[in-house]
Design an enzyme around this catalytic site. Structure first.
Site, PDB file in Angstrom:
ATOM      1  N   HIS A  19     -38.193 -27.630  87.163  1.00 57.46           N
ATOM      2  CA  HIS A  19     -38.760 -28.094  85.898  1.00 57.46           C
ATOM      3  C   HIS A  19     -37.638 -28.528  84.963  1.00 57.46           C
ATOM      4  O   HIS A  19     -36.471 -28.269  85.218  1.00 57.46           O
ATOM      5  CB  HIS A  19     -39.574 -26.980  85.225  1.00 57.46           C
ATOM      6  CG  HIS A  19     -38.739 -25.836  84.756  1.00 57.46           C
ATOM      7  ND1 HIS A  19     -38.226 -24.876  85.616  1.00 57.46           N
ATOM      8  CD2 HIS A  19     -38.302 -25.499  83.518  1.00 57.46           C
ATOM      9  CE1 HIS A  19     -37.514 -24.004  84.928  1.00 57.46           C
ATOM     10  NE2 HIS A  19     -37.539 -24.366  83.647  1.00 57.46           N
ATOM     11  N   ASP A  21     -36.735 -28.323  80.656  1.00 59.13           N
ATOM     12  CA  ASP A  21     -37.138 -27.533  79.488  1.00 59.13           C
ATOM     13  C   ASP A  21     -37.763 -28.435  78.435  1.00 59.13           C
ATOM     14  O   ASP A  21     -37.302 -29.552  78.213  1.00 59.13           O
ATOM     15  CB  ASP A  21     -35.942 -26.781  78.909  1.00 59.13           C
ATOM     16  CG  ASP A  21     -35.459 -25.670  79.818  1.00 59.13           C
ATOM     17  OD1 ASP A  21     -36.251 -25.183  80.647  1.00 59.13           O
ATOM     18  OD2 ASP A  21     -34.277 -25.283  79.708  1.00 59.13           O
ATOM     19  N   HIS A  75     -34.081 -28.137  86.813  1.00 57.38           N
ATOM     20  CA  HIS A  75     -33.449 -26.935  87.349  1.00 57.38           C
ATOM     21  C   HIS A  75     -34.506 -26.000  87.919  1.00 57.38           C
ATOM     22  O   HIS A  75     -35.698 -26.193  87.693  1.00 57.38           O
ATOM     23  CB  HIS A  75     -32.603 -26.234  86.273  1.00 57.38           C
ATOM     24  CG  HIS A  75     -33.354 -25.883  85.033  1.00 57.38           C
ATOM     25  ND1 HIS A  75     -33.692 -26.817  84.072  1.00 57.38           N
ATOM     26  CD2 HIS A  75     -33.860 -24.709  84.598  1.00 57.38           C
ATOM     27  CE1 HIS A  75     -34.356 -26.228  83.098  1.00 57.38           C
ATOM     28  NE2 HIS A  75     -34.487 -24.942  83.399  1.00 57.38           N
ATOM     29  N   ARG A  85     -32.580  -9.710  89.613  1.00 60.52           N
ATOM     30  CA  ARG A  85     -31.820 -10.664  88.799  1.00 60.52           C
ATOM     31  C   ARG A  85     -32.423 -10.689  87.409  1.00 60.52           C
ATOM     32  O   ARG A  85     -33.646 -10.685  87.257  1.00 60.52           O
ATOM     33  CB  ARG A  85     -31.883 -12.059  89.413  1.00 60.52           C
ATOM     34  CG  ARG A  85     -31.148 -13.110  88.592  1.00 60.52           C
ATOM     35  CD  ARG A  85     -31.302 -14.494  89.224  1.00 60.52           C
ATOM     36  NE  ARG A  85     -30.445 -15.463  88.571  1.00 60.52           N
ATOM     37  CZ  ARG A  85     -30.785 -16.146  87.493  1.00 60.52           C
ATOM     38  NH1 ARG A  85     -31.962 -15.987  86.941  1.00 60.52           N
ATOM     39  NH2 ARG A  85     -29.941 -17.017  86.950  1.00 60.52           N
TER      40      ARG A  85
END
Length: 139
Positions: A19, A21, A75, A85
């Site tokens: 996607h 941002d 990204h 994570r």
């Protein structure tokens, strides 16, 4: 804050799908696990974690404001296979009434408000399952 638990099927699962941002800027502080990737020159590039640096993503609104001088980069986040994570993201966004328009002429994008932009994203997600993004506002 984003938490990505260990995933035994990490090669088949994304922590976050590809996607761009929707913000002006996104500031990301990631842990040392890694998993953030950027789309560049037709392939996915790993963003190596650095404990002394923040990742700054140009968002869709910055792309429109800069008349494509700066691009909102696609990204994704890979799911970690064995360890948890964590990342912390701050999104810089205007109020819904803010008009987005480029000072560079001729403008590639029509003027639009942040509200229009976010509503269009919701319509696209509902209709297609994907975010089309700022290209919807090209002239």
């Amino acid at each position: 804050m984003n938490r990505y638990p260990p995933c035994p099927f990490s090669s088949e699962v994304f922590g976050l799908v590809p996607h761009t941002d929707s913000s002006f800027l996104t500031v990301v502080n990631q842990d040392q696990i890694g998993g953030l990737q950027l789309w560049k020159n037709g392939r996915w590039i790993n963003v190596k974690p650095n404990p002394e640096a923040l990742v700054i993503n140009i968002g869709d609104l910055f792309q429109a404001l800069s008349n494509d001088v700066y691009k909102s980069i696609k990204h994704r986040v890979l799911a970690p296979q064995q360890v948890e994570r964590l990342s912390l993201a701050f999104f810089y966004c205007p109020t819904y009434e803010t008009v987005i328009k480029s000072c560079i002429k001729p403008s590639m994008y029509r003027e639009f408000t942040f509200r229009e932009f976010m509503m269009q994203i919701q319509r696209d997600l509902k209709a297609t399952g994907d975010k089309v993004g700022v290209s919807r506002f090209l002239l």
